[in-house]
Design an enzyme around this catalytic site. Structure first.
Site, PDB file in Angstrom:
ATOM      1  N   SER A 160     -29.708  50.756 -43.046  1.00 52.13           N
ATOM      2  CA  SER A 160     -30.341  49.556 -42.477  1.00 52.13           C
ATOM      3  C   SER A 160     -31.415  49.000 -43.415  1.00 52.13           C
ATOM      4  O   SER A 160     -31.940  49.712 -44.262  1.00 52.13           O
ATOM      5  CB  SER A 160     -30.932  49.905 -41.108  1.00 52.13           C
ATOM      6  N   ASN A 163     -36.121  44.740 -42.318  1.00 54.27           N
ATOM      7  CA  ASN A 163     -36.635  43.664 -41.465  1.00 54.27           C
ATOM      8  C   ASN A 163     -36.351  43.836 -39.974  1.00 54.27           C
ATOM      9  O   ASN A 163     -37.053  43.268 -39.154  1.00 54.27           O
ATOM     10  CB  ASN A 163     -36.156  42.289 -41.960  1.00 54.27           C
ATOM     11  N   TYR A 164     -35.324  44.607 -39.642  1.00 55.36           N
ATOM     12  CA  TYR A 164     -35.056  44.944 -38.229  1.00 55.36           C
ATOM     13  C   TYR A 164     -34.756  46.436 -38.185  1.00 55.36           C
ATOM     14  O   TYR A 164     -33.604  46.834 -37.974  1.00 55.36           O
ATOM     15  CB  TYR A 164     -33.844  44.174 -37.710  1.00 55.36           C
ATOM     16  N   LYS A 186     -29.374  56.334 -42.618  1.00 54.69           N
ATOM     17  CA  LYS A 186     -30.411  56.247 -43.650  1.00 54.69           C
ATOM     18  C   LYS A 186     -31.166  54.925 -43.473  1.00 54.69           C
ATOM     19  O   LYS A 186     -30.664  53.851 -43.782  1.00 54.69           O
ATOM     20  CB  LYS A 186     -29.783  56.302 -45.058  1.00 54.69           C
ATOM     21  N   THR A 189     -36.606  52.597 -46.644  1.00 56.33           N
ATOM     22  CA  THR A 189     -37.804  53.438 -46.782  1.00 56.33           C
ATOM     23  C   THR A 189     -38.971  52.809 -46.027  1.00 56.33           C
ATOM     24  O   THR A 189     -39.615  53.466 -45.201  1.00 56.33           O
ATOM     25  CB  THR A 189     -38.109  53.645 -48.279  1.00 56.33           C
ATOM     26  N   GLU A 259     -23.405  43.447 -44.096  1.00 56.57           N
ATOM     27  CA  GLU A 259     -24.153  42.231 -43.739  1.00 56.57           C
ATOM     28  C   GLU A 259     -25.161  42.042 -44.859  1.00 56.57           C
ATOM     29  O   GLU A 259     -26.054  42.882 -45.035  1.00 56.57           O
ATOM     30  CB  GLU A 259     -24.949  42.425 -42.450  1.00 56.57           C
ATOM     31  N   CYS A 293     -32.212  37.406 -42.448  1.00 60.26           N
ATOM     32  CA  CYS A 293     -31.024  36.972 -43.192  1.00 60.26           C
ATOM     33  C   CYS A 293     -30.590  35.595 -42.721  1.00 60.26           C
ATOM     34  O   CYS A 293     -30.106  34.780 -43.496  1.00 60.26           O
ATOM     35  CB  CYS A 293     -29.894  37.974 -43.031  1.00 60.26           C
ATOM     36  N   GLU A 387     -32.341  33.153 -52.359  1.00 56.42           N
ATOM     37  CA  GLU A 387     -32.865  33.546 -51.046  1.00 56.42           C
ATOM     38  C   GLU A 387     -34.302  34.029 -51.230  1.00 56.42           C
ATOM     39  O   GLU A 387     -34.524  35.088 -51.819  1.00 56.42           O
ATOM     40  CB  GLU A 387     -32.002  34.693 -50.487  1.00 56.42           C
TER      41      GLU A 387
HETATM   42  P1  NAP Z   1     -32.210  46.226 -49.725  1.00 58.83           P
HETATM   43  O1  NAP Z   1     -33.310  46.363 -50.706  1.00 58.83           O
HETATM   44  O2  NAP Z   1     -30.862  45.893 -50.230  1.00 58.83           O
HETATM   45  O3  NAP Z   1     -32.182  47.601 -48.911  1.00 58.83           O
HETATM   46  C1  NAP Z   1     -31.322  47.783 -47.821  1.00 58.83           C
HETATM   47  C2  NAP Z   1     -31.031  49.248 -47.648  1.00 58.83           C
HETATM   48  O4  NAP Z   1     -30.282  49.733 -48.754  1.00 58.83           O
HETATM   49  C3  NAP Z   1     -32.280  50.131 -47.576  1.00 58.83           C
HETATM   50  O5  NAP Z   1     -32.059  51.166 -46.663  1.00 58.83           O
HETATM   51  C4  NAP Z   1     -32.363  50.672 -48.988  1.00 58.83           C
HETATM   52  O6  NAP Z   1     -33.096  51.874 -49.088  1.00 58.83           O
HETATM   53  C5  NAP Z   1     -30.892  50.902 -49.268  1.00 58.83           C
HETATM   54  N1  NAP Z   1     -30.522  51.053 -50.670  1.00 58.83           N
HETATM   55  C6  NAP Z   1     -31.173  50.635 -51.779  1.00 58.83           C
HETATM   56  N2  NAP Z   1     -30.448  50.969 -52.882  1.00 58.83           N
HETATM   57  C7  NAP Z   1     -29.333  51.593 -52.452  1.00 58.83           C
HETATM   58  C8  NAP Z   1     -28.197  52.156 -53.095  1.00 58.83           C
HETATM   59  N3  NAP Z   1     -28.052  52.162 -54.418  1.00 58.83           N
HETATM   60  N4  NAP Z   1     -27.239  52.703 -52.330  1.00 58.83           N
HETATM   61  C9  NAP Z   1     -27.346  52.714 -50.987  1.00 58.83           C
HETATM   62  N5  NAP Z   1     -28.393  52.200 -50.321  1.00 58.83           N
HETATM   63  C10 NAP Z   1     -29.371  51.644 -51.045  1.00 58.83           C
HETATM   64  O7  NAP Z   1     -32.560  45.111 -48.615  1.00 58.83           O
HETATM   65  P2  NAP Z   1     -33.906  44.904 -47.815  1.00 58.83           P
HETATM   66  O8  NAP Z   1     -34.946  44.369 -48.740  1.00 58.83           O
HETATM   67  O9  NAP Z   1     -34.226  46.103 -46.995  1.00 58.83           O
HETATM   68  O10 NAP Z   1     -33.469  43.740 -46.789  1.00 58.83           O
HETATM   69  C11 NAP Z   1     -33.495  42.399 -47.126  1.00 58.83           C
HETATM   70  C12 NAP Z   1     -32.109  41.886 -47.467  1.00 58.83           C
HETATM   71  O11 NAP Z   1     -31.210  42.232 -46.441  1.00 58.83           O
HETATM   72  C13 NAP Z   1     -32.054  40.367 -47.545  1.00 58.83           C
HETATM   73  O12 NAP Z   1     -31.232  39.998 -48.626  1.00 58.83           O
HETATM   74  C14 NAP Z   1     -31.409  39.964 -46.231  1.00 58.83           C
HETATM   75  O13 NAP Z   1     -30.764  38.722 -46.256  1.00 58.83           O
HETATM   76  C15 NAP Z   1     -30.477  41.091 -46.015  1.00 58.83           C
HETATM   77  N6  NAP Z   1     -30.173  41.207 -44.590  1.00 58.83           N
HETATM   78  C16 NAP Z   1     -28.951  40.792 -44.166  1.00 58.83           C
HETATM   79  C17 NAP Z   1     -28.648  40.820 -42.816  1.00 58.83           C
HETATM   80  C18 NAP Z   1     -27.331  40.314 -42.297  1.00 58.83           C
HETATM   81  O14 NAP Z   1     -27.061  40.565 -41.136  1.00 58.83           O
HETATM   82  N7  NAP Z   1     -26.525  39.622 -43.070  1.00 58.83           N
HETATM   83  C19 NAP Z   1     -29.580  41.284 -41.898  1.00 58.83           C
HETATM   84  C20 NAP Z   1     -30.816  41.706 -42.370  1.00 58.83           C
HETATM   85  C21 NAP Z   1     -31.101  41.674 -43.725  1.00 58.83           C
HETATM   86  P3  NAP Z   1     -34.615  51.860 -49.650  1.00 58.83           P
HETATM   87  O15 NAP Z   1     -35.398  51.081 -48.682  1.00 58.83           O
HETATM   88  O16 NAP Z   1     -34.944  53.290 -49.710  1.00 58.83           O
HETATM   89  O17 NAP Z   1     -34.555  51.204 -50.999  1.00 58.83           O
HETATM   90  O1  G3P Z   2     -31.884  39.307 -40.516  1.00 61.86           O
HETATM   91  C1  G3P Z   2     -31.441  40.032 -39.392  1.00 61.86           C
HETATM   92  C2  G3P Z   2     -30.336  39.414 -38.561  1.00 61.86           C
HETATM   93  O2  G3P Z   2     -29.722  40.349 -37.759  1.00 61.86           O
HETATM   94  C3  G3P Z   2     -30.793  38.191 -37.838  1.00 61.86           C
HETATM   95  O3  G3P Z   2     -30.987  38.244 -36.512  1.00 61.86           O
HETATM   96  O4  G3P Z   2     -31.702  37.243 -34.394  1.00 61.86           O
HETATM   97  O5  G3P Z   2     -33.134  37.045 -36.410  1.00 61.86           O
HETATM   98  O6  G3P Z   2     -31.027  35.773 -36.259  1.00 61.86           O
HETATM   99  P1  G3P Z   2     -31.745  36.996 -35.842  1.00 61.86           P
END
Ligand code: NAP
Ligand code: G3P
Length: 486
Positions: A160, A163-164, A186, A189, A259, A293, A387
């Site tokens: 996950s 942000n949520y 997992k 962090t 996602e 997101c 983004e």
């Molecule tokens: P992120 O940096 O990609 O991290 C997401 C998850 O991946 C964390 O648990 C992170 O762990 C883990 N991770 C990092 N490197 C990894 C690897 N090599 N292998 C496996 N897992 C790894 O994203 P974030 O900053 O937490 O979230 C923001 C992003 O998420 C934005 O781009 C947002 O648009 C996207 N998002 C998308 C949705 C959707 O529904 N489409 C919803 C919410 C967020 P660590 O924290 O330990 O690095």
């Molecule tokens: O970025 C997280 C995603 O699940 C969005 O949910 O309800 O904020 O549109 P919501």
């Protein structure tokens, strides 16, 4: 023990085979609050050997869990939902400190999660298989019947984002469990401690030992190892497109559900209700400082109504509350870390240099970026495409609807889009042309209600979430053919 206090420091363990283990590893990560840098607690940075142990436990536990009747699984999940509601204040407090989410949004995240879990349990109880007669296909007699049931996949890895930490973890865990899988969770962090509170509710609600287990540690250190682990049968990931693409590259033949990021456009046509559009655009772009997101991440507006819309958007933005979520209810909060704030500042600086018209904000105190509005953003600027995951809204003026559709579709992302118009024919025309998972007509881009299908195309994701869709994604059809002698 779930957590223990020592020298005024809080240590959190991991849920492994129904026990909270927090003494197994000296390597720890301190989680600090993005609001004021206070220590939230220490989590374990688990080693690869510890990850192996957890995954083996999940493999063993799946044998019994898949056999548990669905109605019993459902009762346990209802208990989880009840516990979350009882603990709503406590968990919301953790979210507020750990990820700087405002109180109202934190409470609503926990409540929404409880609702999600109940709906998932009820949906799974009502999923029926099907039977197909052979003779409906040309050349076959009615001597064959196919009985189609659903089978779990095995061990699901749920990863996950920050942000949520509660909702986007539960939206993987609950459908995975109801489908008969066991889960290795997992959390991000930053967000781990909130995620561990969620796991605690699953544990105390009666989820059997080994069925849900947690692993904490930096994705950059253990991520590649865990996603490519041969005993992980399915990866359900939410996070950035960058990490998502890496996972899809290194996991050969492993089914994935992703996602990822977005650059959702709000397209505003001449006949739109501009008050409605401005309200939705601002609440869509700025809640939780734009760290969603599905946030509105750019506005594509017809030149003829642009001045009026921009002035309404600016007025709405001036009413946004900015501050410290631990002290007051506010929409604009400090971003999750310095790196994120630096990134957003870089986008703002580039837009200024290239001639974007800064109408509001553009300034920063620490990791708090003030709500920022740019008019006259052009397609040579990064802000048109990247983004920000921060409180910055670019307005791009378009000469006609075709140009709006073109710019919307030129994005590498394809999560959602909004179209604002009073003409249902125009709304359908635009919706049919947009390359996104969901088009919102006369509303901000947003995910809920959570039983709707939710998906991104292009770099915004793979596969479909949404309660029934998630259960189906984390199970597979099993076909038994009865051959009759006739
Ligand atoms: P992120 O940096 O990609 O991290 C997401 C998850 O991946 C964390 O648990 C992170 O762990 C883990 N991770 C990092 N490197 C990894 C690897 N090599 N292998 C496996 N897992 C790894 O994203 P974030 O900053 O937490 O979230 C923001 C992003 O998420 C934005 O781009 C947002 O648009 C996207 N998002 C998308 C949705 C959707 O529904 N489409 C919803 C919410 C967020 P660590 O924290 O330990 O690095
Ligand atoms: O970025 C997280 C995603 O699940 C969005 O949910 O309800 O904020 O549109 P919501």
């Amino acid at each position: 023990m779930f957590n223990r206090e020592e020298d005024n420091r809080m240590y959190f363990g991991n849920l492994i085979n129904g026990k909270w283990e927090n003494d197994s590893n000296e390597k720890r990560i301190e989680i600090k609050s993005p609001v004021d840098d206070r220590s939230v607690g220490f989590i374990q940075a688990m080693s690869k050997e510890e990850v192996d142990k957890v995954i083996d436990i999940a493999v063993d536990a799946q044998i019994k869990w898949r056999e548990m009747p669905t109605n019993q699984k459902s009762r346990i999940l209802h208990n989880v939902a009840d516990l979350l509601e009882e603990r709503i204040e406590e968990i919301a407090e953790v979210l507020m400190v750990e990820i700087a989410k405002d109180k109202k949004s934190s409470m609503s995240e926990v409540k929404r999660t409880a609702d999600f879990i109940r709906f998932t349990a009820d949906t799974a109880e009502n999923i029926k298989g099907e039977s197909l007669p052979g003779d409906s296909f040309p050349g076959f007699k009615n001597d064959k019947i196919s009985i189609v049931t659903r089978e779990p996949l095995g061990v699901v890895l749920a990863i996950s984002p920050f942000n949520y930490p509660v909702n986007l973890a539960a939206s993987k865990i609950a459908p995975a469990l109801m489908a008969g899988n066991t889960v290795v969770f997992k959390p991000a962090t930053q967000g781990s401690i909130s995620g561990l509170y969620l796991a605690k509710a699953f544990d105390e609600a009666g989820v059997p030992s080994g069925v849900l287990n947690t692993i904490t540690g930096r994705g950059s250190e253990i991520g590649d190892y865990v996603v490519t682990h041969p005993k992980i049968d399915f990866v359900n990931f939410t996070g950035s497109s960058e990490v998502g693409k890496r996972i899809s590259k290194i996991t050969e033949m492993k089914p994935l559900l992703m996602e990822l990021g977005g650059k959702d456009a709000a397209i505003v046509l001449e006949d739109a209700d501009l008050d409605l559009a401005a309200k939705n655009i601002v609440s869509g772009a700025f809640s939780y400082s734009g760290q969603r997101c599905t946030a509105v991440k750019r506005v594509l507006v017809l030149e003829s109504i642009a001045d009026e819309l921009v002035s309404k958007v600016k007025k709405e933005m001036e009413a946004l509350t900015v501050g410290n979520p631990l002290k007051e209810q506010c929409t604009i909060v400090p971003l999750i870390d310095k790196k994120s704030a630096d990134f957003v500042e870089g986008l703002i600086d580039e837009a200024k240099e290239k001639g974007g018209t800064l109408l509001l904000g553009g300034n920063r105190t620490g990791n708090l970026i003030y709500p920022t509005l740019f008019d006259n953003i052009t397609t040579d600027m990064r802000l048109a495409w990247e983004e920000p995951f921060g409180p910055v809204l670019p307005i791009i003026r378009i000469k006609d609807v075709e140009e709006g559709i073109k710019i919307a579709n030129e994005s590498e992302y394809g999560l959602q889009s909004s179209v604002f118009t009073k003409d249902i024919n125009k709304a359908f025309y635009v919706a049919n042309k947009l390359q996104v998972g969901t088009v919102q007509v006369n509303n901000k881009t947003e995910r809920g209600p959570d039983h709707f299908p939710f998906l991104g195309v292009k770099s915004s994701g793979m596969g479909t979430q949404g309660i029934r869709y998630s259960i189906e994604s984390m199970s597979r059809p099993k076909v038994t053919v009865i051959n009759l002698e006739m």
